[in-house]
Scaffold this motif. Sequence first.
Motif, PDB file in Angstrom:
ATOM      1  N   THR A   1       0.836  -1.207   0.000  1.00 41.07           N
ATOM      2  CA  THR A   1       0.000   0.000   0.000  1.00 41.07           C
ATOM      3  C   THR A   1       0.865   1.250   0.000  1.00 41.07           C
ATOM      4  O   THR A   1       2.037   1.210   0.398  1.00 41.07           O
ATOM      5  CB  THR A   1      -0.904   0.025   1.246  1.00 41.07           C
TER       6      THR A   1
ATOM      7  N   GLU B   1      -6.467  -6.373 -12.684  1.00 38.41           N
ATOM      8  CA  GLU B   1      -5.620  -7.528 -12.406  1.00 38.41           C
ATOM      9  C   GLU B   1      -4.503  -7.639 -13.447  1.00 38.41           C
ATOM     10  O   GLU B   1      -4.728  -7.448 -14.644  1.00 38.41           O
ATOM     11  CB  GLU B   1      -6.439  -8.819 -12.420  1.00 38.41           C
TER      12      GLU B   1
ATOM     13  N   ALA C   1       4.860  -5.308  -7.790  1.00 36.19           N
ATOM     14  CA  ALA C   1       3.762  -4.699  -7.029  1.00 36.19           C
ATOM     15  C   ALA C   1       4.131  -3.297  -6.555  1.00 36.19           C
ATOM     16  O   ALA C   1       3.317  -2.360  -6.635  1.00 36.19           O
ATOM     17  CB  ALA C   1       3.411  -5.587  -5.841  1.00 36.19           C
TER      18      ALA C   1
ATOM     19  N   ILE D   1       3.968  -0.834  -9.497  1.00 35.63           N
ATOM     20  CA  ILE D   1       2.594  -0.442  -9.834  1.00 35.63           C
ATOM     21  C   ILE D   1       2.044   0.521  -8.784  1.00 35.63           C
ATOM     22  O   ILE D   1       1.361   1.510  -9.113  1.00 35.63           O
ATOM     23  CB  ILE D   1       1.697  -1.689  -9.950  1.00 35.63           C
ATOM     24  N   ARG D   2       2.322   0.243  -7.502  1.00 38.57           N
ATOM     25  CA  ARG D   2       1.867   1.157  -6.435  1.00 38.57           C
ATOM     26  C   ARG D   2       2.435   2.557  -6.637  1.00 38.57           C
ATOM     27  O   ARG D   2       1.705   3.556  -6.549  1.00 38.57           O
ATOM     28  CB  ARG D   2       2.310   0.604  -5.086  1.00 38.57           C
TER      29      ARG D   2
ATOM     30  N   TYR E   1       0.846   4.406  -9.878  1.00 33.35           N
ATOM     31  CA  TYR E   1      -0.553   4.869  -9.891  1.00 33.35           C
ATOM     32  C   TYR E   1      -1.080   5.274  -8.520  1.00 33.35           C
ATOM     33  O   TYR E   1      -2.196   5.791  -8.432  1.00 33.35           O
ATOM     34  CB  TYR E   1      -1.450   3.765 -10.462  1.00 33.35           C
TER      35      TYR E   1
ATOM     36  N   VAL F   1      -1.958   3.226  -6.047  1.00 30.73           N
ATOM     37  CA  VAL F   1      -3.026   2.295  -5.697  1.00 30.73           C
ATOM     38  C   VAL F   1      -2.530   1.268  -4.676  1.00 30.73           C
ATOM     39  O   VAL F   1      -1.332   1.142  -4.426  1.00 30.73           O
ATOM     40  CB  VAL F   1      -3.535   1.561  -6.951  1.00 30.73           C
TER      41      VAL F   1
ATOM     42  N   VAL G   1      -2.083  -2.737  -3.772  1.00 34.67           N
ATOM     43  CA  VAL G   1      -1.799  -3.913  -4.596  1.00 34.67           C
ATOM     44  C   VAL G   1      -1.886  -5.164  -3.736  1.00 34.67           C
ATOM     45  O   VAL G   1      -1.242  -5.258  -2.699  1.00 34.67           O
ATOM     46  CB  VAL G   1      -0.399  -3.822  -5.231  1.00 34.67           C
ATOM     47  N   ASP G   2      -2.698  -6.121  -4.183  1.00 36.81           N
ATOM     48  CA  ASP G   2      -2.886  -7.403  -3.493  1.00 36.81           C
ATOM     49  C   ASP G   2      -2.337  -8.507  -4.403  1.00 36.81           C
ATOM     50  O   ASP G   2      -2.903  -8.782  -5.467  1.00 36.81           O
ATOM     51  CB  ASP G   2      -4.371  -7.623  -3.210  1.00 36.81           C
TER      52      ASP G   2
ATOM     53  N   THR H   1      -5.178  -4.783  -8.210  1.00 36.96           N
ATOM     54  CA  THR H   1      -5.009  -3.411  -7.729  1.00 36.96           C
ATOM     55  C   THR H   1      -6.371  -2.713  -7.701  1.00 36.96           C
ATOM     56  O   THR H   1      -7.300  -3.092  -8.423  1.00 36.96           O
ATOM     57  CB  THR H   1      -4.055  -2.600  -8.631  1.00 36.96           C
ATOM     58  N   THR H   2      -6.447  -1.704  -6.872  1.00 38.01           N
ATOM     59  CA  THR H   2      -7.644  -0.867  -6.887  1.00 38.01           C
ATOM     60  C   THR H   2      -7.637  -0.003  -8.142  1.00 38.01           C
ATOM     61  O   THR H   2      -6.588   0.224  -8.753  1.00 38.01           O
ATOM     62  CB  THR H   2      -7.674   0.033  -5.643  1.00 38.01           C
TER      63      THR H   2
END
Length: 354
Positions: A55, A86, A108, A111-112, A115, A117, A119-120, A141-142
């Motif tokens: 996060t 996804e 992950a 990507i966080r 953007y 967001v 990430v799971d 991701t959200t």
Amino acid sequence: MAIYHLAVKSVSRSTGRSAVAAAAYRSGDCLENERDGLMHDYTRRGGVEDTFIVTPEGAEWAQDRSALWNAAEAAEKRKDAKVAREYELALPAELDAGQRRDLVRAFAEDIRDRYGVAVDAAIHAPHDYGDDRNHHAHVMTTTRVVDADGLRAKTRQLDVRSSASIEVEEIRASWAAQVNDALELAQVAERVDHRSYARQGVEMEPTVKMGHASAAIERRAEREQIAAGEEPHAVTPRGQINEAIQEARGLGYYIQRGRERIHEWSDQLRERAELAAQSMSSFVQGAARAMRSGLHVSNGDGFDALPALDQSPRREQTPAIELDQPGQADRDRQRQQDRERQHGRDGPDIGFGR
């Protein structure tokens, strides 16, 4: 060999899906969707090797999987809303479990940071019924920026047609670089490339995607063929296409190897010809030096130093001036007297014809 795969998908209500259900399935967790009251329990599913949530700073509340995805559902009001995104990743089988985890975490975090967001990530082992090298990860991701107070503005970069293709291309390139870095760190020679064969300039026909149904039919048919003592062969149209492509690739490989061998032989022959030419040049130069040296040191006419063309002895040279033979002077005087006597009988020549 290491393969490249990254697919970007959406979890949308328009297809009857929910972010809570998708997260529960991929993580092997039990989550309740507070929006419709459905319980999604996948705690008994196998194959989930690892899970973790990444996060943005200050958004520690999103480390709770249930709170995160129920908040994602609550933030959307439209019936066709995209509630999650996804990324499906293929992980190199050449890496061990720890290396694969570090690789997925690096993606992950990227990507966080890109953007903003949450990430799971869930890392899955190969399926029992498929290729035992098929290590893969599902990274959800959200679709909204996450901060300490909840979900904020939508991340539209992947939703707008004008920017989506550029974004996906950059993500795919970044993932390829991360995979190659991990392979290099693990001292593995294999490398991946996110570009198609055509973009790489490789003359190779790609295989077609089998799909779940065709793949299941092929696996069942292969087991039956082996049990019957038959050589396994494709039975579905897609499988037959891929089988033909693989055979063509094998033929192309042998053709390419043949071309390489011909080039190698040509290079070897060229090197040998160059060496022979150099040897001949050295021989000729040495012979010329020997001839010049013989001409300088010879006491005779110089030709003794030249190599004989045959084994016959050389003939003596004929003198340019003829030597006087015995009695030749007397004969010359006699001829001169004969001419003078003849002239006296005929009289003086006064120039008139008779």
